[in-house]
Design a protein around this motif. Sequence first.
Motif, PDB file in Angstrom:
ATOM      1  N   THR A  28       0.822  -1.215   0.000  1.00  0.00           N
ATOM      2  CA  THR A  28       0.000   0.000   0.000  1.00  0.00           C
ATOM      3  C   THR A  28       0.854   1.263   0.000  1.00  0.00           C
ATOM      4  O   THR A  28       0.338   2.354  -0.145  1.00  0.00           O
ATOM      5  CB  THR A  28      -0.909   0.027   1.237  1.00  0.00           C
ATOM      6  N   GLY A  29       2.140   1.162   0.172  1.00  0.00           N
ATOM      7  CA  GLY A  29       3.040   2.323   0.198  1.00  0.00           C
ATOM      8  C   GLY A  29       4.249   2.028  -0.636  1.00  0.00           C
ATOM      9  O   GLY A  29       4.316   0.991  -1.302  1.00  0.00           O
ATOM     10  N   PRO A  30       5.197   2.964  -0.595  1.00  0.00           N
ATOM     11  CA  PRO A  30       5.230   4.194   0.194  1.00  0.00           C
ATOM     12  C   PRO A  30       4.496   5.335  -0.506  1.00  0.00           C
ATOM     13  O   PRO A  30       4.199   5.245  -1.696  1.00  0.00           O
ATOM     14  CB  PRO A  30       6.726   4.482   0.299  1.00  0.00           C
ATOM     15  N   PRO A  31       4.237   6.428   0.218  1.00  0.00           N
ATOM     16  CA  PRO A  31       3.581   7.583  -0.406  1.00  0.00           C
ATOM     17  C   PRO A  31       4.437   8.154  -1.533  1.00  0.00           C
ATOM     18  O   PRO A  31       5.667   8.127  -1.473  1.00  0.00           O
ATOM     19  CB  PRO A  31       3.451   8.575   0.762  1.00  0.00           C
ATOM     20  N   GLY A  32       3.762   8.647  -2.558  1.00  0.00           N
ATOM     21  CA  GLY A  32       4.472   9.290  -3.657  1.00  0.00           C
ATOM     22  C   GLY A  32       4.870   8.368  -4.779  1.00  0.00           C
ATOM     23  O   GLY A  32       5.451   8.803  -5.774  1.00  0.00           O
ATOM     24  N   PHE A  33       4.552   7.058  -4.646  1.00  0.00           N
ATOM     25  CA  PHE A  33       4.906   6.094  -5.683  1.00  0.00           C
ATOM     26  C   PHE A  33       3.630   5.575  -6.347  1.00  0.00           C
ATOM     27  O   PHE A  33       2.690   5.153  -5.666  1.00  0.00           O
ATOM     28  CB  PHE A  33       5.690   4.918  -5.106  1.00  0.00           C
ATOM     29  N   SER A  34       3.630   5.592  -7.672  1.00  0.00           N
ATOM     30  CA  SER A  34       2.533   5.005  -8.420  1.00  0.00           C
ATOM     31  C   SER A  34       2.679   3.490  -8.393  1.00  0.00           C
ATOM     32  O   SER A  34       3.761   2.961  -8.663  1.00  0.00           O
ATOM     33  CB  SER A  34       2.553   5.523  -9.866  1.00  0.00           C
ATOM     34  N   ARG A  35       1.612   2.782  -8.053  1.00  0.00           N
ATOM     35  CA  ARG A  35       1.656   1.330  -7.909  1.00  0.00           C
ATOM     36  C   ARG A  35       0.586   0.675  -8.785  1.00  0.00           C
ATOM     37  O   ARG A  35      -0.457   1.271  -9.050  1.00  0.00           O
ATOM     38  CB  ARG A  35       1.430   0.916  -6.458  1.00  0.00           C
ATOM     39  N   LYS A  36       0.865  -0.562  -9.198  1.00  0.00           N
ATOM     40  CA  LYS A  36      -0.092  -1.326  -9.973  1.00  0.00           C
ATOM     41  C   LYS A  36      -0.005  -2.784  -9.567  1.00  0.00           C
ATOM     42  O   LYS A  36       1.089  -3.345  -9.455  1.00  0.00           O
ATOM     43  CB  LYS A  36       0.181  -1.181 -11.475  1.00  0.00           C
ATOM     44  N   ARG A  37      -1.162  -3.406  -9.360  1.00  0.00           N
ATOM     45  CA  ARG A  37      -1.204  -4.815  -8.978  1.00  0.00           C
ATOM     46  C   ARG A  37      -1.043  -5.683 -10.223  1.00  0.00           C
ATOM     47  O   ARG A  37      -1.750  -5.500 -11.226  1.00  0.00           O
ATOM     48  CB  ARG A  37      -2.541  -5.094  -8.292  1.00  0.00           C
ATOM     49  N   LEU A  38      -0.116  -6.636 -10.154  1.00  0.00           N
ATOM     50  CA  LEU A  38       0.142  -7.555 -11.263  1.00  0.00           C
ATOM     51  C   LEU A  38       0.127  -8.982 -10.740  1.00  0.00           C
ATOM     52  O   LEU A  38       0.152  -9.215  -9.535  1.00  0.00           O
ATOM     53  CB  LEU A  38       1.507  -7.267 -11.902  1.00  0.00           C
ATOM     54  N   GLY A  39       0.129  -9.926 -11.680  1.00  0.00           N
ATOM     55  CA  GLY A  39       0.272 -11.329 -11.319  1.00  0.00           C
ATOM     56  C   GLY A  39      -1.028 -11.991 -10.921  1.00  0.00           C
ATOM     57  O   GLY A  39      -2.041 -11.337 -10.696  1.00  0.00           O
ATOM     58  N   PRO A  40      -1.008 -13.329 -10.821  1.00  0.00           N
ATOM     59  CA  PRO A  40      -2.204 -14.086 -10.437  1.00  0.00           C
ATOM     60  C   PRO A  40      -2.487 -13.924  -8.946  1.00  0.00           C
ATOM     61  O   PRO A  40      -1.610 -13.508  -8.183  1.00  0.00           O
ATOM     62  CB  PRO A  40      -1.812 -15.532 -10.780  1.00  0.00           C
ATOM     63  N   PRO A  41      -3.696 -14.265  -8.514  1.00  0.00           N
ATOM     64  CA  PRO A  41      -4.057 -14.097  -7.102  1.00  0.00           C
ATOM     65  C   PRO A  41      -3.148 -14.863  -6.142  1.00  0.00           C
ATOM     66  O   PRO A  41      -2.908 -14.410  -5.018  1.00  0.00           O
ATOM     67  CB  PRO A  41      -5.494 -14.631  -7.041  1.00  0.00           C
ATOM     68  N   ASP A  42      -2.653 -16.035  -6.566  1.00  0.00           N
ATOM     69  CA  ASP A  42      -1.834 -16.830  -5.658  1.00  0.00           C
ATOM     70  C   ASP A  42      -0.359 -16.426  -5.675  1.00  0.00           C
ATOM     71  O   ASP A  42       0.445 -16.954  -4.896  1.00  0.00           O
ATOM     72  CB  ASP A  42      -1.954 -18.319  -6.004  1.00  0.00           C
ATOM     73  N   ALA A  43       0.025 -15.518  -6.571  1.00  0.00           N
ATOM     74  CA  ALA A  43       1.405 -15.035  -6.622  1.00  0.00           C
ATOM     75  C   ALA A  43       1.414 -13.564  -7.057  1.00  0.00           C
ATOM     76  O   ALA A  43       1.934 -13.217  -8.114  1.00  0.00           O
ATOM     77  CB  ALA A  43       2.241 -15.882  -7.583  1.00  0.00           C
ATOM     78  N   PRO A  44       0.821 -12.682  -6.242  1.00  0.00           N
ATOM     79  CA  PRO A  44       0.673 -11.278  -6.648  1.00  0.00           C
ATOM     80  C   PRO A  44       2.001 -10.532  -6.675  1.00  0.00           C
ATOM     81  O   PRO A  44       2.940 -10.856  -5.937  1.00  0.00           O
ATOM     82  CB  PRO A  44      -0.260 -10.703  -5.585  1.00  0.00           C
ATOM     83  N   LEU A  45       2.053  -9.534  -7.551  1.00  0.00           N
ATOM     84  CA  LEU A  45       3.187  -8.625  -7.653  1.00  0.00           C
ATOM     85  C   LEU A  45       2.680  -7.197  -7.528  1.00  0.00           C
ATOM     86  O   LEU A  45       1.531  -6.905  -7.867  1.00  0.00           O
ATOM     87  CB  LEU A  45       3.887  -8.762  -9.012  1.00  0.00           C
ATOM     88  N   THR A  46       3.547  -6.318  -7.063  1.00  0.00           N
ATOM     89  CA  THR A  46       3.255  -4.894  -7.092  1.00  0.00           C
ATOM     90  C   THR A  46       4.287  -4.214  -7.966  1.00  0.00           C
ATOM     91  O   THR A  46       5.499  -4.377  -7.752  1.00  0.00           O
ATOM     92  CB  THR A  46       3.269  -4.267  -5.687  1.00  0.00           C
ATOM     93  N   TRP A  47       3.816  -3.470  -8.969  1.00  0.00           N
ATOM     94  CA  TRP A  47       4.698  -2.726  -9.868  1.00  0.00           C
ATOM     95  C   TRP A  47       4.784  -1.275  -9.382  1.00  0.00           C
ATOM     96  O   TRP A  47       3.771  -0.598  -9.224  1.00  0.00           O
ATOM     97  CB  TRP A  47       4.178  -2.770 -11.296  1.00  0.00           C
ATOM     98  N   PHE A  48       5.993  -0.828  -9.097  1.00  0.00           N
ATOM     99  CA  PHE A  48       6.232   0.548  -8.689  1.00  0.00           C
ATOM    100  C   PHE A  48       6.873   1.301  -9.854  1.00  0.00           C
ATOM    101  O   PHE A  48       7.954   0.927 -10.325  1.00  0.00           O
ATOM    102  CB  PHE A  48       7.173   0.613  -7.482  1.00  0.00           C
TER     103      PHE A  48
END
Length: 316
Positions: free
Chosen positions: A271-291
Amino acid sequence: MTQTTGGADVLTTQAMVVLNDRPVVPLTPALSQALSECESTNRILQLVTPTTSRLTIPLRASRTHWLVHDGNGYYEGLTGRPMQWSGTAFVPDPDARDYAPTYRTPPTAPAGSQLVLTFQARHNPTAPLGAHTEKLMRLLTGEPPKGWGLTEPVQNPWSPEHFTTCATNSTSSRLITIGASTRPAMATSDFSPLVPPASGTAEMTTLTIGYTEDEDPPISQLPSLIDLLSADHPITALLAQLTPGRPDLTTEPRWTGSSAPIGLASAGVYTGPPGFSRKRLGPPDAPLTWFHLGDGYSPEYWQRHQDLLTHLRRTP
């Protein structure tokens, strides 16, 4: 100094010096053997070339120390730092106050850009290796790998089965993979056993794709491409950056510019850090966060990368 009868031109207690004047110097079997000998004898391999030579990615990524002779003296091919012979090895010139003059001259060919993706993955004991590299090459070049090997030129046609066997049984942990497309693509992969009690293999791969000066790398498409990769082949982390350089993926002993970050994918949901654009990637059982970190052309954004790493290390 001691003259040798093997592949080295000079051998001392600290260094093995090899002279090479080829236009393109690859990681040949002889140089690979020299690196192994240096590791076992606590020496450094110092490769000396003229200013007209270029290094391939596998040789540049190795532990070889590249020295360039330009008529005025010697300098490091990757940094431009002036060097001198100490009697046992090439060492920095204490009187130098600037980069070597030749290092500051323009490249001999137009510099394009190199898209560099460095990723980590964990594999169970029976999983085939090389699938991540194959998938990324298909996504970015339209073709699967052409071949693989431990040295250059690679001798083996692409085969995930043979690649896996070599990666798990070879005394060398680094393998080279080349692309089959007209677009230059090359990967260097390091494999090591997972730390017990885990079983399986840890992978660290750097894939580099070349683009000419009038081509635009697919920067905005990277999150969707990483999403497609992770759907079938989960990863634990991936760093994307853009580096000025020759589209043929060789390196000249001249300054071409600084790399700049594009983004970082990390396993998990953040959910963080503040100031970074994030996007949820990957399947539900192996999620990734793209910053998202930058545009690939602004080196100052490496500070954002450091700030993000600090945050991730502190996150449970």
